[in-house]
Design a protein around this motif. Structure first.
Motif, PDB file in Angstrom:
ATOM      1  N   LYS A 153       0.860  -1.197   0.222  1.00  0.00           N
ATOM      2  CA  LYS A 153      -0.057   0.085  -0.104  1.00  0.00           C
ATOM      3  C   LYS A 153       0.740   1.323   0.137  1.00  0.00           C
ATOM      4  N   LYS A 154       0.116   2.349  -1.028  1.00  0.00           N
ATOM      5  CA  LYS A 154       1.222   3.404  -0.591  1.00  0.00           C
ATOM      6  C   LYS A 154       0.672   4.127  -0.206  1.00  0.00           C
ATOM      7  N   LYS A 155       1.585   5.331   1.123  1.00  0.00           N
ATOM      8  CA  LYS A 155       1.775   5.683   1.374  1.00  0.00           C
ATOM      9  C   LYS A 155       1.030   6.835   0.966  1.00  0.00           C
ATOM     10  N   GLU A 156       0.072   7.348   2.171  1.00  0.00           N
ATOM     11  CA  GLU A 156      -0.675   8.934   2.427  1.00  0.00           C
ATOM     12  C   GLU A 156       0.307   9.918   2.179  1.00  0.00           C
ATOM     13  N   VAL A 157      -0.066  11.220   0.868  1.00  0.00           N
ATOM     14  CA  VAL A 157       0.398  12.250   1.445  1.00  0.00           C
ATOM     15  C   VAL A 157       0.256  13.300   2.444  1.00  0.00           C
ATOM     16  N   THR A 158       1.171  13.653   3.226  1.00  0.00           N
ATOM     17  CA  THR A 158       0.626  14.528   3.965  1.00  0.00           C
ATOM     18  C   THR A 158       1.200  15.938   3.262  1.00  0.00           C
ATOM     19  N   ILE A 159       0.747  16.998   4.575  1.00  0.00           N
ATOM     20  CA  ILE A 159       0.882  18.645   4.381  1.00  0.00           C
ATOM     21  C   ILE A 159       2.430  18.563   4.780  1.00  0.00           C
ATOM     22  N   TYR A 160       3.177  17.808   5.598  1.00  0.00           N
ATOM     23  CA  TYR A 160       4.039  17.396   6.565  1.00  0.00           C
ATOM     24  C   TYR A 160       5.002  17.294   4.826  1.00  0.00           C
ATOM     25  N   ASP A 161       5.140  16.049   4.127  1.00  0.00           N
ATOM     26  CA  ASP A 161       5.969  15.977   2.970  1.00  0.00           C
ATOM     27  C   ASP A 161       5.260  17.110   2.163  1.00  0.00           C
ATOM     28  N   ALA A 220       4.971  20.337   2.704  1.00  0.00           N
ATOM     29  CA  ALA A 220       6.243  21.696   3.036  1.00  0.00           C
ATOM     30  C   ALA A 220       7.760  20.966   2.791  1.00  0.00           C
ATOM     31  N   LYS A 221       7.766  20.349   2.968  1.00  0.00           N
ATOM     32  CA  LYS A 221       9.806  19.152   3.006  1.00  0.00           C
ATOM     33  C   LYS A 221       9.801  19.300   1.760  1.00  0.00           C
ATOM     34  N   GLU A 222       8.728  19.389   0.252  1.00  0.00           N
ATOM     35  CA  GLU A 222       9.448  18.980  -0.594  1.00  0.00           C
ATOM     36  C   GLU A 222       9.110  20.126  -1.368  1.00  0.00           C
ATOM     37  N   LEU A 223       8.301  20.877  -0.743  1.00  0.00           N
ATOM     38  CA  LEU A 223       8.456  22.720  -1.143  1.00  0.00           C
ATOM     39  C   LEU A 223       9.011  23.870  -0.618  1.00  0.00           C
ATOM     40  N   ASN A 224       9.623  23.543   0.867  1.00  0.00           N
ATOM     41  CA  ASN A 224      10.107  24.347   1.079  1.00  0.00           C
ATOM     42  C   ASN A 224       9.710  24.749   2.169  1.00  0.00           C
ATOM     43  N   PHE A 225       7.976  24.585   2.424  1.00  0.00           N
ATOM     44  CA  PHE A 225       7.615  25.721   3.529  1.00  0.00           C
ATOM     45  C   PHE A 225       7.658  24.917   4.458  1.00  0.00           C
ATOM     46  N   SER A 226       6.955  25.860   5.218  1.00  0.00           N
ATOM     47  CA  SER A 226       5.990  25.790   6.968  1.00  0.00           C
ATOM     48  C   SER A 226       5.051  24.934   6.437  1.00  0.00           C
ATOM     49  N   PRO A 227       4.493  23.996   7.594  1.00  0.00           N
ATOM     50  CA  PRO A 227       3.337  23.474   7.508  1.00  0.00           C
ATOM     51  C   PRO A 227       2.410  23.781   7.397  1.00  0.00           C
ATOM     52  N   THR A 252       1.706  27.229   6.547  1.00  0.00           N
ATOM     53  CA  THR A 252       1.793  28.006   5.089  1.00  0.00           C
ATOM     54  C   THR A 252       0.854  27.041   3.977  1.00  0.00           C
ATOM     55  N   VAL A 253       1.838  25.599   4.650  1.00  0.00           N
ATOM     56  CA  VAL A 253       0.671  24.761   3.087  1.00  0.00           C
ATOM     57  C   VAL A 253      -0.572  24.571   3.668  1.00  0.00           C
ATOM     58  N   SER A 254      -0.718  24.529   5.012  1.00  0.00           N
ATOM     59  CA  SER A 254      -1.927  23.891   5.049  1.00  0.00           C
ATOM     60  C   SER A 254      -2.983  25.482   4.843  1.00  0.00           C
ATOM     61  N   ARG A 255      -2.563  26.680   5.058  1.00  0.00           N
ATOM     62  CA  ARG A 255      -3.135  28.201   4.553  1.00  0.00           C
ATOM     63  C   ARG A 255      -3.810  27.863   3.012  1.00  0.00           C
ATOM     64  N   ALA A 256      -2.875  27.915   2.603  1.00  0.00           N
ATOM     65  CA  ALA A 256      -2.762  27.361   1.116  1.00  0.00           C
ATOM     66  C   ALA A 256      -3.117  26.934   0.616  1.00  0.00           C
ATOM     67  N   LEU A 257      -3.535  25.428   1.246  1.00  0.00           N
ATOM     68  CA  LEU A 257      -4.810  24.472   0.637  1.00  0.00           C
ATOM     69  C   LEU A 257      -5.544  24.726   1.035  1.00  0.00           C
ATOM     70  N   ASN A 258      -5.976  25.864   1.875  1.00  0.00           N
ATOM     71  CA  ASN A 258      -7.482  26.294   2.234  1.00  0.00           C
ATOM     72  C   ASN A 258      -7.646  27.710   1.600  1.00  0.00           C
ATOM     73  N   GLU A 298       0.944  27.648  -6.139  1.00  0.00           N
ATOM     74  CA  GLU A 298       3.070  26.971  -6.097  1.00  0.00           C
ATOM     75  C   GLU A 298       1.922  25.456  -5.873  1.00  0.00           C
ATOM     76  N   ILE A 299       1.387  25.528  -4.457  1.00  0.00           N
ATOM     77  CA  ILE A 299       1.192  24.529  -3.307  1.00  0.00           C
ATOM     78  C   ILE A 299       0.126  24.397  -3.555  1.00  0.00           C
ATOM     79  N   HIS A 300      -0.858  24.253  -4.411  1.00  0.00           N
ATOM     80  CA  HIS A 300      -2.578  23.293  -5.124  1.00  0.00           C
ATOM     81  C   HIS A 300      -1.567  22.521  -6.368  1.00  0.00           C
ATOM     82  N   LYS A 301      -0.800  23.150  -6.887  1.00  0.00           N
ATOM     83  CA  LYS A 301      -0.540  22.537  -8.363  1.00  0.00           C
ATOM     84  C   LYS A 301       0.117  21.085  -7.776  1.00  0.00           C
TER      85      LYS A 301
END
Length: 342
Positions: free
Chosen positions: A2-10, A12-19, A21-27, A39-42
């Motif tokens: 089973k493939k691991k679910e991608v999280t907000i922390y993943d 954040a690490k990939e884009l070099n943003f804080s979690p 910031t990622v959370s607020r952008a997704l909302n 950029e974060i949505h993409k």
């Protein structure tokens, strides 16, 4: 594997943003710039990120989901009502959960509990035919989850209600038959503890009385479920009388259509010998021959308003003491089943 679910922390690490910031952008929070949000949505789409709505609902104790609890999904009125709810909810980024009681009180109680356990943000209810006690909806109010009763509503419950003026509609339907020259008008009445059928019957009785027509209780036929089968059986009973009616006002279209079919089979001329009017303006009303006169029922608008009440309540964080009635109007739709006069 089973493939691991991608999280907000993943992300954040990939884009070099804080979690955060990622959370607020997704909302789509306005504190985050449009370029960063895009950029974060993409990246979220590319990596297969899925928002955890269950976790969010656990934190807030409710979700961006509206629960719908109705009697029967296969009713044209109910399906149109649901369409109005769903379209309005979708525009506000809400989802819907739909359940049906099939007119059973026990099913309604169990479905209400399931919606409550799903942490819905609000619930829209049209009561089952069997329902008298509505205490199973108190669990929502105890958590400040808004409840909107639509069409079939309880007599006493501190909540939102979206209804039509069933008394006026029943009066108009009966008055229409009187205006066509009917003097012995029968009525297909649903269960009288249900508000819609009780008020339609009262409108029928008052229209007769105020127009000088004596009420004959034998012409009032009580139907348990207002089904087409019951409509046929009731029509057979009425036409078998020594002094049969010359008009029928049915509290729904299903029973009225059966009345047309039964009368035609017995050689009764419609509308010359028997004028018939139904209620709801279901699609079948314009297909049956002769076409069925009926009362319009603004189902879609009722659904839209019901959903808006949920959204407004949640947005403004209103308390559980809110009690509001929205009443919509109806009109007589005249077709060939009752049209004797030009």
């Amino acid at each position: 594997m089973k493939k691991k679910e991608v999280t907000i922390y993943d992300l954040a690490k990939e884009l070099n943003f804080s979690p955060s910031t990622v959370s607020r952008a997704l909302n789509n929070h306005k504190s985050i710039g449009k370029k960063t949000t895009k950029e974060i949505h993409k990246a979220a789409q590319r990596l297969g990120y899925r928002p955890n709505s269950i976790a969010a609902s656990l934190r807030s104790n409710k979700s961006k989901t509206i629960g719908i609890l109705i009697a029967r999904i296969n009713s044209p009125f109910m399906s149109t009502l649901i369409s109005g709810i769903e379209d309005t909810a979708r525009k506000a980024n809400y989802n819907v959960l739909i359940s049906q009681s099939n007119e059973s009180y026990e099913n309604e109680v169990n479905n209400a509990k399931a919606l409550y356990d799903s942490r819905v943000g609000g619930v829209i209810v049209s009561l089952a035919m069997e329902t008298v006690d509505t205490s199973h909806f108190k669990q929502f109010l105890d958590k400040n989850i808004p409840v909107v009763f639509v069409d079939r509503v309880p007599k006493e419950f501190n909540s939102y209600r979206v209804v039509i003026d069933n008394y006026a509609a029943g009066y108009r339907a009966t008055k229409h038959l009187i205006d066509q020259g009917c003097t012995r008008i029968a009525h297909f009445a649903g269960s009288q503890h249900v508000n819609v059928y009780n008020m339609r019957k009262k409108g029928y009785i008052d229209a007769l009385t105020e127009n000088g027509i004596e009420l004959d209780e034998k012409l009032i036929i009580s139907l348990k479920t207002m089904s087409s089968t019951e409509g046929w059986e009731a029509t057979e009973k009425l036409l078998g009388m020594s002094n049969p009616p010359d008009g029928i006002f049915s509290s729904n279209d299903s029973a009225a259509v059966s009345a047309i079919r039964c009368a035609k089979e017995r050689g009764v001329k419609i509308p010359e010998e028997l004028a018939i009017i139904g209620f709801n303006d279901d699609p079948v009303a314009s297909i049956v021959e002769p076409s069925l006169s009926t009362i319009s029922h603004p189902a879609r608008r009722m659904g839209e308003i019901s959903a808006l009440r949920i959204l407004e309540h949640s947005k403004e964080n209103l308390g559980t003491s809110v009690s509001e009635i929205t009443m919509l109007d109806t009109k007589v739709v005249v077709r060939n089943s009752s049209k004797r006069n030009p």
